[in-house]
Design an enzyme around this catalytic site. Sequence first.
Site, PDB file in Angstrom:
ATOM      1  N   VAL A  11       0.869  -1.044   0.050  1.00  0.00           N
ATOM      2  CA  VAL A  11      -0.376   0.212  -0.059  1.00  0.00           C
ATOM      3  C   VAL A  11       0.751   1.623   0.013  1.00  0.00           C
ATOM      4  CG1 VAL A  11      -2.032   1.383   1.558  1.00  0.00           C
ATOM      5  CG2 VAL A  11      -1.816  -0.987   0.858  1.00  0.00           C
ATOM      6  N   LYS A  35      15.699  -3.016   2.449  1.00  0.00           N
ATOM      7  CA  LYS A  35      14.445  -2.595   1.728  1.00  0.00           C
ATOM      8  C   LYS A  35      15.239  -1.226   0.722  1.00  0.00           C
ATOM      9  CE  LYS A  35      10.252  -3.729   2.793  1.00  0.00           C
ATOM     10  NZ  LYS A  35       8.718  -3.474   3.307  1.00  0.00           N
ATOM     11  N   PHE A 152      -8.422   0.737  -2.211  1.00  0.00           N
ATOM     12  CA  PHE A 152      -9.009   0.061  -3.075  1.00  0.00           C
ATOM     13  C   PHE A 152      -8.044  -0.006  -4.048  1.00  0.00           C
ATOM     14  CE2 PHE A 152     -12.289   2.889  -0.683  1.00  0.00           C
ATOM     15  CZ  PHE A 152     -12.462   2.232   0.343  1.00  0.00           C
ATOM     16  N   GLU A 155      -3.786  -5.897  -5.830  1.00  0.00           N
ATOM     17  CA  GLU A 155      -3.278  -6.158  -6.542  1.00  0.00           C
ATOM     18  C   GLU A 155      -3.531  -7.024  -8.293  1.00  0.00           C
ATOM     19  OE1 GLU A 155      -0.587  -8.487  -3.557  1.00  0.00           O
ATOM     20  OE2 GLU A 155      -1.574  -8.241  -2.092  1.00  0.00           O
ATOM     21  N   HIS A 254     -16.851 -15.903  -9.732  1.00  0.00           N
ATOM     22  CA  HIS A 254     -15.669 -16.407 -10.910  1.00  0.00           C
ATOM     23  C   HIS A 254     -15.426 -17.641  -9.463  1.00  0.00           C
ATOM     24  CE1 HIS A 254     -15.338 -14.024 -13.824  1.00  0.00           C
ATOM     25  NE2 HIS A 254     -14.977 -12.876 -12.606  1.00  0.00           N
ATOM     26  N   ALA A 255     -16.206 -18.978  -9.659  1.00  0.00           N
ATOM     27  CA  ALA A 255     -15.881 -19.734  -8.803  1.00  0.00           C
ATOM     28  C   ALA A 255     -14.236 -20.772  -8.519  1.00  0.00           C
ATOM     29  CB  ALA A 255     -17.081 -21.265  -8.926  1.00  0.00           C
ATOM     30  N   CYS A 263      -5.726  -8.719   2.432  1.00  0.00           N
ATOM     31  CA  CYS A 263      -7.056  -8.281   2.097  1.00  0.00           C
ATOM     32  C   CYS A 263      -7.839  -8.814   3.146  1.00  0.00           C
ATOM     33  CB  CYS A 263      -7.485  -7.593   1.525  1.00  0.00           C
ATOM     34  SG  CYS A 263      -6.496  -6.328   0.840  1.00  0.00           S
TER      35      CYS A 263
END
Length: 435
Positions: A11, A35, A152, A155, A254-255, A263
Site C-alpha cells: 500500500v 529495503k 482500494f 494487486e 468466479h467459482a 486483504c
Amino acid sequence: MKIAVIGTGYVGLVSGTCFSEFGHEVTCVDKDAGKIKALENNIMPIYEPGLDSLVARNVGAGRLTFTTDLKAAMKGAKAVFIAVGTPSRRGDGHADLQYVFAAVEEAAGYIEDYTVVVTKSTVPVGTGARIKARLTELLPADKFDVASNPEFLREGAAIEDFMRPDRVVCGVDSERAHDVLKELYRPLYINETPIVFTNRETAEVIKYAANAFLATKISFINEMADLCEVAGADVQEVARGIGLDNRIGSKFLHAGPGYGGSCFPKDTRALVSTADEYGVPLKIVRSVVEVNEARKRAMAEKVIKACGGDVKGKRLAILGLTFKPNTDDMRESPSLDIIPALQDAGAEIHAHDPKGAEEAAKMLKNVTFHDEPYSTMDGADALVVLTEWNQFRALDFDRARGLMKDGVLVDLRNIYAKADPAKHGFRYTGIGRGA
C-alpha cells in the site's frame, strides 16, 4: 504538496509512487534499511506490473525519495500517511494495530507545523479516534488532524486503481483536513472521480464493508458451484445469468478454491471481531469466513477424488501458487492449504508459478519448483491448475498429455472449456460444472 508515507509495503509504495506521479513531493520511509537501499536502486520488494518504471520516472524527476530517516521525511510535510501492516492478531482475528500506533507515536515527535495524520492502513472503526486521543496527549490540538483514507487497490492492477479509481474515500473531522486531502487528490477531479468525504468512522467502515461484500460474493458463488456439481448445472452459466443483472454485477462471481491475499481473509476476520466488541453479531460475514476456510480444505479432497480416491505415491503437477495472477503475493493463498493436504495424503508435488516461486519456497516444504510449466508435467499422474495466470490458458494439451503418465486434469479456476482437454486425452474436472 510535500507528504511522507510510513511503510514501503504494497500500500505505502504504490500510494507514495502514485502521489508523486500526481506531482506531489513524496518521501517513503521504512525501518528496513535493506529495503530502502534496494528501492534506491530501483529493485522492487513486490511484483506489481509497471511499478518499477513508475518509481524510476518519479525518482528521476526528484519527486520521490526513500529513506529510513522519519524526521527528515516529515520536515515540511503537510500530511503523513500511515501505511504499515495490520495483520490478524493471533487468537481473536482482530487487526493487530501495534505497528500503526508505533508509527503514530514516532511521527508525533517530529510534527512542528500543522500536519494531517492519515491512516492508509486498513484499521477497525474507532481507530482514528484512538489515534487522535493519543496525539492530543502528545501535541497541541492546533498542530494536527487525524483522517482516514482507505485504499482500494487490487494487486496486479494497483497503479490503474490509484490513478483511475472508482472513488476516493476521505474521513475527516475538520475543514483544514478536508482541504489538505482535497488538494492531494485534486488531479482526480479532472476525471470527475467521485471523492467521498465523510467522518472518520464511516470511512473506516466503508473499507471493511467493501471487502466483506466482495468476499461474500466469492463464497456465495462457491456454494452455488457445489450445488451445480450435484444438480447437473454449470456454475459459469449461472454466474453469467445472475451477473447480467445490474443489481448484482458479474465481478467476483468466479467459482474457485476460495479467496486469499493480504486483504479479504484478515479484513473479514477483523470485521467480525470488531462487531463482536460492539455487540453486533455479523452472521453473514462470519459465515463467509467459515465457508472460505472449508473451501480450501475441500479442494484437496476434490483433487484426490479426481485421481481415483488415492494420491499416495503419485506425482502432481501444480500450476500457480499465488492467491491470484499478476502478483508474487502468497499471503493466505489457497495453495498453502491445498498442497500440504495433498502431501499429507502421500502426493509428490512439482509446481510452477511465473512470479511466486521464491515466496512460495519459504512457506511450502518438500515441493520441487520448476522454471516453466511443462517440466512439472513430466511423468505426472495429474495436472492441477491453482492460479489462473494467462500463461496457463493456452497450454499445448498434446504436449502436456505426451509428458504425463496419466491424463487427469483438475481445473480449480475453470480456465478451460470442458470439451477441449477431453479431445487430447484428458479426464477433466472443473468447479461447479455438473452439466
